[in-house]
Design a protein around this motif. Sequence first.
Motif, PDB file in Angstrom:
ATOM      1  N   VAL A  76     -13.291 -30.573   4.718  1.00  0.00           N
ATOM      2  CA  VAL A  76     -12.661 -31.890   4.576  1.00  0.00           C
ATOM      3  C   VAL A  76     -11.411 -31.794   3.702  1.00  0.00           C
ATOM      4  N   LYS A  77     -11.510 -31.085   2.580  1.00  0.00           N
ATOM      5  CA  LYS A  77     -10.342 -30.943   1.696  1.00  0.00           C
ATOM      6  C   LYS A  77      -9.204 -30.220   2.407  1.00  0.00           C
ATOM      7  N   LEU A  78      -9.541 -29.200   3.161  1.00  0.00           N
ATOM      8  CA  LEU A  78      -8.519 -28.449   3.884  1.00  0.00           C
ATOM      9  C   LEU A  78      -7.860 -29.314   4.955  1.00  0.00           C
ATOM     10  N   ARG A  79      -8.664 -30.038   5.730  1.00  0.00           N
ATOM     11  CA  ARG A  79      -8.095 -30.841   6.819  1.00  0.00           C
ATOM     12  C   ARG A  79      -7.214 -31.965   6.297  1.00  0.00           C
ATOM     13  N   ALA A  80      -7.663 -32.687   5.296  1.00  0.00           N
ATOM     14  CA  ALA A  80      -6.837 -33.765   4.734  1.00  0.00           C
ATOM     15  C   ALA A  80      -5.534 -33.210   4.169  1.00  0.00           C
ATOM     16  N   SER A  81      -5.617 -32.068   3.519  1.00  0.00           N
ATOM     17  CA  SER A  81      -4.416 -31.451   2.941  1.00  0.00           C
ATOM     18  C   SER A  81      -3.435 -31.035   4.024  1.00  0.00           C
ATOM     19  N   GLN A  82      -3.946 -30.539   5.148  1.00  0.00           N
ATOM     20  CA  GLN A  82      -3.073 -30.198   6.274  1.00  0.00           C
ATOM     21  C   GLN A  82      -2.365 -31.441   6.800  1.00  0.00           C
ATOM     22  N   ILE A  83      -3.123 -32.502   6.999  1.00  0.00           N
ATOM     23  CA  ILE A  83      -2.554 -33.745   7.531  1.00  0.00           C
ATOM     24  C   ILE A  83      -1.470 -34.284   6.604  1.00  0.00           C
ATOM     25  N   GLY A 116       0.378 -32.649   4.588  1.00  0.00           N
ATOM     26  CA  GLY A 116       1.477 -31.721   4.346  1.00  0.00           C
ATOM     27  C   GLY A 116       1.523 -31.209   2.921  1.00  0.00           C
ATOM     28  N   CYS A 117       0.357 -31.096   2.286  1.00  0.00           N
ATOM     29  CA  CYS A 117       0.302 -30.615   0.908  1.00  0.00           C
ATOM     30  C   CYS A 117       0.040 -29.103   0.933  1.00  0.00           C
ATOM     31  N   GLY A 118       1.099 -28.342   0.850  1.00  0.00           N
ATOM     32  CA  GLY A 118       0.993 -26.894   0.894  1.00  0.00           C
ATOM     33  C   GLY A 118       0.164 -26.338  -0.251  1.00  0.00           C
ATOM     34  N   PHE A 119       0.346 -26.885  -1.443  1.00  0.00           N
ATOM     35  CA  PHE A 119      -0.409 -26.397  -2.601  1.00  0.00           C
ATOM     36  C   PHE A 119      -1.905 -26.552  -2.359  1.00  0.00           C
ATOM     37  N   CYS A 120      -2.346 -27.745  -1.930  1.00  0.00           N
ATOM     38  CA  CYS A 120      -3.774 -27.988  -1.707  1.00  0.00           C
ATOM     39  C   CYS A 120      -4.299 -27.213  -0.501  1.00  0.00           C
ATOM     40  N   THR A 121      -3.504 -27.099   0.559  1.00  0.00           N
ATOM     41  CA  THR A 121      -3.934 -26.327   1.718  1.00  0.00           C
ATOM     42  C   THR A 121      -4.178 -24.879   1.316  1.00  0.00           C
ATOM     43  N   ASP A 122      -3.256 -24.309   0.568  1.00  0.00           N
ATOM     44  CA  ASP A 122      -3.394 -22.942   0.070  1.00  0.00           C
ATOM     45  C   ASP A 122      -4.618 -22.812  -0.834  1.00  0.00           C
ATOM     46  N   MET A 123      -4.761 -23.733  -1.770  1.00  0.00           N
ATOM     47  CA  MET A 123      -5.861 -23.683  -2.735  1.00  0.00           C
ATOM     48  C   MET A 123      -7.215 -23.785  -2.048  1.00  0.00           C
ATOM     49  N   HIS A 124      -7.379 -24.752  -1.161  1.00  0.00           N
ATOM     50  CA  HIS A 124      -8.693 -24.964  -0.549  1.00  0.00           C
ATOM     51  C   HIS A 124      -9.032 -23.867   0.456  1.00  0.00           C
ATOM     52  N   TYR A 125      -8.037 -23.319   1.124  1.00  0.00           N
ATOM     53  CA  TYR A 125      -8.291 -22.175   1.994  1.00  0.00           C
ATOM     54  C   TYR A 125      -8.814 -21.005   1.158  1.00  0.00           C
ATOM     55  N   ASN A 173      -9.184 -21.119   9.845  1.00  0.00           N
ATOM     56  CA  ASN A 173      -7.946 -21.106  10.631  1.00  0.00           C
ATOM     57  C   ASN A 173      -7.978 -22.109  11.771  1.00  0.00           C
ATOM     58  N   LEU A 174      -9.162 -22.532  12.182  1.00  0.00           N
ATOM     59  CA  LEU A 174      -9.284 -23.466  13.295  1.00  0.00           C
ATOM     60  C   LEU A 174      -9.560 -24.906  12.864  1.00  0.00           C
ATOM     61  N   VAL A 175      -9.532 -25.181  11.577  1.00  0.00           N
ATOM     62  CA  VAL A 175      -9.791 -26.543  11.105  1.00  0.00           C
ATOM     63  C   VAL A 175      -8.804 -27.536  11.717  1.00  0.00           C
ATOM     64  N   ALA A 176      -7.558 -27.163  11.842  1.00  0.00           N
ATOM     65  CA  ALA A 176      -6.564 -28.080  12.414  1.00  0.00           C
ATOM     66  C   ALA A 176      -6.853 -28.384  13.883  1.00  0.00           C
ATOM     67  N   ALA A 177      -7.604 -27.512  14.548  1.00  0.00           N
ATOM     68  CA  ALA A 177      -7.949 -27.695  15.962  1.00  0.00           C
ATOM     69  C   ALA A 177      -9.457 -27.846  16.124  1.00  0.00           C
ATOM     70  N   TRP A 178     -10.098 -28.507  15.178  1.00  0.00           N
ATOM     71  CA  TRP A 178     -11.559 -28.583  15.160  1.00  0.00           C
ATOM     72  C   TRP A 178     -12.142 -29.229  16.416  1.00  0.00           C
ATOM     73  N   ARG A 179     -11.428 -30.129  17.041  1.00  0.00           N
ATOM     74  CA  ARG A 179     -11.954 -30.791  18.244  1.00  0.00           C
ATOM     75  C   ARG A 179     -12.137 -29.796  19.396  1.00  0.00           C
ATOM     76  N   GLU A 180     -11.254 -28.815  19.481  1.00  0.00           N
ATOM     77  CA  GLU A 180     -11.323 -27.831  20.550  1.00  0.00           C
ATOM     78  C   GLU A 180     -12.143 -26.601  20.171  1.00  0.00           C
ATOM     79  N   ALA A 181     -12.317 -26.358  18.885  1.00  0.00           N
ATOM     80  CA  ALA A 181     -13.052 -25.178  18.421  1.00  0.00           C
ATOM     81  C   ALA A 181     -14.557 -25.403  18.571  1.00  0.00           C
TER      82      ALA A 181
END
Length: 157
Positions: free
Chosen positions: A40-47, A49-58, A72-80
């Motif tokens: 959840v933290k990673l996906r919200a951070s991607q949406i 556009g928070c690079g710092f949080c995306t990097d940190m949570h990954y 790596n597939l969180v951004a495409a979770w519907r298809e994964a």
Amino acid sequence: MDARLDFFGNALAAKFARYINSANKVIADSTLPHATQELVKLRASQINGCGFCTDMHYKDAVHAGEDAVRLNLVAAWREATMFTDAERAALELAEQGTRIADAAGGVTDEAWTEASKHYDEDQLAALVSLIALINTYNRMNVLVRQPAGGYQPGQFG
């Protein structure tokens, strides 16, 4: 790129950060699965556009043993295919809760009903709190242009 404001060096900002970090501890100590929290933290951070949080949570998720392919597939979770139904429900709720301005009605009843099938009331409370909190962190970091890339797991606690 340097941050516009040293959030940890400014007394008022650091005090605020300590308060929201306390709220984060309540969520981290909840029964909401840790893997779900990281997704959840990673996906919200991607949406957001928070690079710092995306990097940190990954990095935090990998450090905690999460599979890099899933992350790596969180951004495409519907298809994964590697996310559980419960994780999918949490990710849907996170997306709708993060994109509130994009939806006139906010979070749909369908998204809420699906999440409530997988999480008890305390876990739902933690999930809602987590979505609100990660969006707060994202907004702070985007506003001050906190640079991404330098975070090391365990750096903030």
